[in-house]
Design an enzyme around this catalytic site. Structure first.
Site, PDB file in Angstrom:
ATOM      1  CD  GLU A   1      -3.141  -0.840   2.045  1.00 30.34           C
ATOM      2  OE1 GLU A   1      -4.163  -0.413   1.470  1.00 30.34           O
ATOM      3  OE2 GLU A   1      -3.069  -1.010   3.281  1.00 30.34           O
TER       4      GLU A   1
ATOM      5  CG  HIS B   1      -2.591   2.876   5.901  1.00 28.74           C
ATOM      6  ND1 HIS B   1      -3.948   3.158   5.932  1.00 28.74           N
ATOM      7  CD2 HIS B   1      -2.492   1.559   5.595  1.00 28.74           C
ATOM      8  CE1 HIS B   1      -4.630   2.063   5.647  1.00 28.74           C
ATOM      9  NE2 HIS B   1      -3.778   1.080   5.437  1.00 28.74           N
TER      10      HIS B   1
ATOM     11  CG  HIS C   1      -8.172  -0.443   4.429  1.00 26.29           C
ATOM     12  ND1 HIS C   1      -7.743  -0.462   3.113  1.00 26.29           N
ATOM     13  CD2 HIS C   1      -7.065  -0.661   5.158  1.00 26.29           C
ATOM     14  CE1 HIS C   1      -6.441  -0.665   3.080  1.00 26.29           C
ATOM     15  NE2 HIS C   1      -6.006  -0.793   4.296  1.00 26.29           N
TER      16      HIS C   1
END
Lengths: 269, 269, 269, 269
Positions: B111, B130, B200
């Site tokens: 990612e 993240h 997510h």
């Protein structure tokens, strides 16, 4: 190596050690001497910082203070730093307006005015805690009154009043950064042991350091228990009569949890 | 012992030390030399990984990056591994498209396009986190807007926008695995400090590593506090005026919690 | 003391040490030799016990097993003891009916029939976890379907079926204590990766030890996240298409969290 | 070294050891000798204190007792102190009215009457725990009946009765500070294993120390699980038939968690 050379080496080491250790030690001795009559006052204040951090009432923010026993218009509090790391060298003295007496280059907490304002109007108060406890915030932003759900938080009595800086001050940065805001908060606190601060946290007051630490810890616990109770049904809170009696008896035994919390912090430095 | 023997002992010790230390140091020195002008950049990035793991914002997954100070179109991030174990040797450099500059056999996070895409369109952003925080997921899957409940999370301003990969991409594996998905996420983020990712996690951005770490930690805390508040009643969030002022003042003092978090991680390696 | 006397003392000490150490060591060597072709199988099974305890999926109760690679109709599992304390010496072998192959006086878990029954009807399954997770129980007693809220728990697919011993067996002691109950549970599990057991806990299955440990941990996490989401609003779960894709990609990278969890357990014995 | 010198060394070592060990051992030996026939009784009681503290059922407050095996009308309990710090020297003996038999200057818990009253009317009870568990309080103040949600808390049977000091005593300080209050609580407890105390906590009873510790821990766990279940939907509790069977089988295996909990406390002193 000859005895003479060994002696020279030892003298050099000792001089090096003294040069490193003594300067660090001397301010501590000076601090202890000048700040309080009762040497335990500074020590208890340092422990209060460590205990409140370990009990998760304070994190990187928040602070605890004690009224000076040399000059009752003054109070003692750490310089601006994380409570987890406070030692006796960090304790500073503040005057009745919240200004440092002998800063020596150390920064003070922006929100020292919370403490200054309350000491000015509450002669019974000898110690204050200010916390950003996440368990308290939901009450502050929904106008829910924090009330004593069980005997250990009886000091909440009829409920903790809520101070909202919007009222009277409009949009601010939410901090109690001067005496005007401090006075407004002290007015809302009135004679209570605890007041909530909307979108910010709470303040707890008491007539000794062990009791204010106890109240801060159990204010947070009561918040969790009351929130769970409100999800189960209608809560039967302590009656005013029960609260008066329970508070007296529980706070008379504050020595037991206080000693346990100190032993959990352990020796400082 | 004779001077000659002392000299031989010292030389042997020095040789042993060099034999142990230099091999370990050399790759690190090389890494430090090539990746950044400011040596603290790599060190802060390593600490960010460890802090975010210790503060339970990252677990085995998730990552944090920093814009390169050598080439602002590039960014630095660990190779694909658990943040808890990252050291300076693990830091890699990525180009503006998110591809490794000098992989040397190390795998990159799938990612990385989250970071590449945001750095491309947000010149103000110097660091990105993240996270798969479980506290955030409920907001992402119910369309609940995460808004600042108290002053420490004022950076949430008017609320965190929510990116949903279903919109525009249909059924995917939910990962931001290429620049198209990264661009779509960056578009939803807009000028905000935080964006949520449905089913997510979230992404937080800032103009420095300490501030992005701070924002990631308090985004998670605000989520817990807001959820509890919504169960108690109707929340009075920070007004836009309060949020602007509170964010400025709180982020100006980020050094205090940052130093505390670093001290809790302790020495690395 | 003379050299002869020193030698006698040393010989006596060595004999004492051997008498203490060797008997303990020998069964371990024998265990490793006879239980599996792949020596890592037993080691991974021991780590699975420790990891699941550390990650709070197992407490004093619960267990994890692996299909034997010597005889696929057999399986391996610890003797009846707390998972936190399992070592390789404790691993036993069970036949297709769940009976110990070489007990040597060691007691087996009462609920080994959970494992035996599932291995009999699911040739794809190579490892099984049974847990009493408190986060799961609320789902089991309210008939709430546990569904994948985020990508890491995509293996939940269309939801975890719920087995209730009342149906078909009336009032029991709630334990899966024989093959009839085990078969009934396996039937409800069907082809799923997870099944819930009313008033008891859950079972997770997979084709490897790292993946079954991963599934058990994220089944518990999903339960917490889904419960919070249901309090905020209506949840948009993963679509069937998203679940298939996300599960494939996440389980392909199970090595990263598996190595992190092993490093957190550290060296065993 | 000559035999004479070896002999002198051994004698000196033995004398030093005796000088260090014996003074510490003697009071403990005296305590052990006078309090119980079974030396394990006092040791298990000390472990119970430590376990209940570590498992977060007791904090600075709360206590656990055991019926004396010398005089069944008497019971044993620590002096008034934090359970986390209890050792065998702290164990005191109390008569049927809850008064200390040989105080030797040690203070007794104010609420020893909880234990005295229950031992008087429940000849089956051999051990008692009193806790202020925050997870239980919400049930006590909303009149919610704590019922067995899963097999491990089957001992809750048809639900835990709730004692409220308001009924019959009006405003009190909420403590069970005399035998009248103790008798009233024991009457509400009846034949149950657990009773809740409004705005205060709960009491658990059993016929052995390991089982009462187990019941206290799982009373608290059941409270958390039941509260979460009630937020998800309507709970299907254990039927009376399931509860009887499950309790028998689970409490027959209490040795496993008991040994695990003891190993987690480790060696005391």
């Amino acid at each position: 190596m000859s005895a003479f050379r060994i002696g020279v080496l030892v003298a050099v080491c000792a001089a090096l050690c003294a040069a490193i250790v003594l300067p660090a030690a001397r301010p501590a001795l000076q601090a202890q001497d000048s700040l309080a009559n009762d040497p335990k006052l500074v020590e208890d204040l340092v422990y209060a910082n460590r205990i409140l951090y370990q009990q998760e009432v304070l994190d990187g923010f928040g602070h605890v203070s004690a009224r000076s026993d040399k000059d009752p218009s003054h109070f003692l509090m750490s310089r601006s730093m994380a409570p987890a790391l406070v030692t006796s060298i960090d304790i500073m003295e503040f005057d009745r307006d919240g200004e440092p007496v002998d800063a020596r280059g150390r920064n003070a907490y922006v929100e020292r005015y919370i403490h200054a304002a309350i000491y000015r109007v509450r002669p019974d108060v000898k110690a204050i805690v200010h916390s950003h406890s996440p368990d308290i915030i939901p009450y502050t932003v929904t106008g829910t009154i924090l009330r004593p759900v069980y005997h250990v938080s009886a000091f909440l009595r009829l409920g903790a009043p809520i101070f909202d800086s919007q009222e009277g001050f409009g949009d601010t940065d939410m901090l109690i950064r001067d005496n005007k805001l401090g006075d407004a908060l002290a007015k809302v606190l009135g004679n209570s042991g605890v007041a909530l601060i909307r979108g910010h946290g709470f303040v707890a007051v008491a007539d000794s350091i062990p009791i204010v630490v106890y109240r801060a810890i159990y204010t947070q616990l009561n918040a969790r228990v009351q929130a769970e109770g409100m999800k189960l049904g209608t809560i039967k809170y302590l009656t005013p009569g029960e609260a008066v009696k329970a508070q007296a008896i529980v706070e008379a035994t504050v020595g037991r949890p206080w000693e346990l919390w100190k032993s959990q912090v352990g020796k400082i430095e």
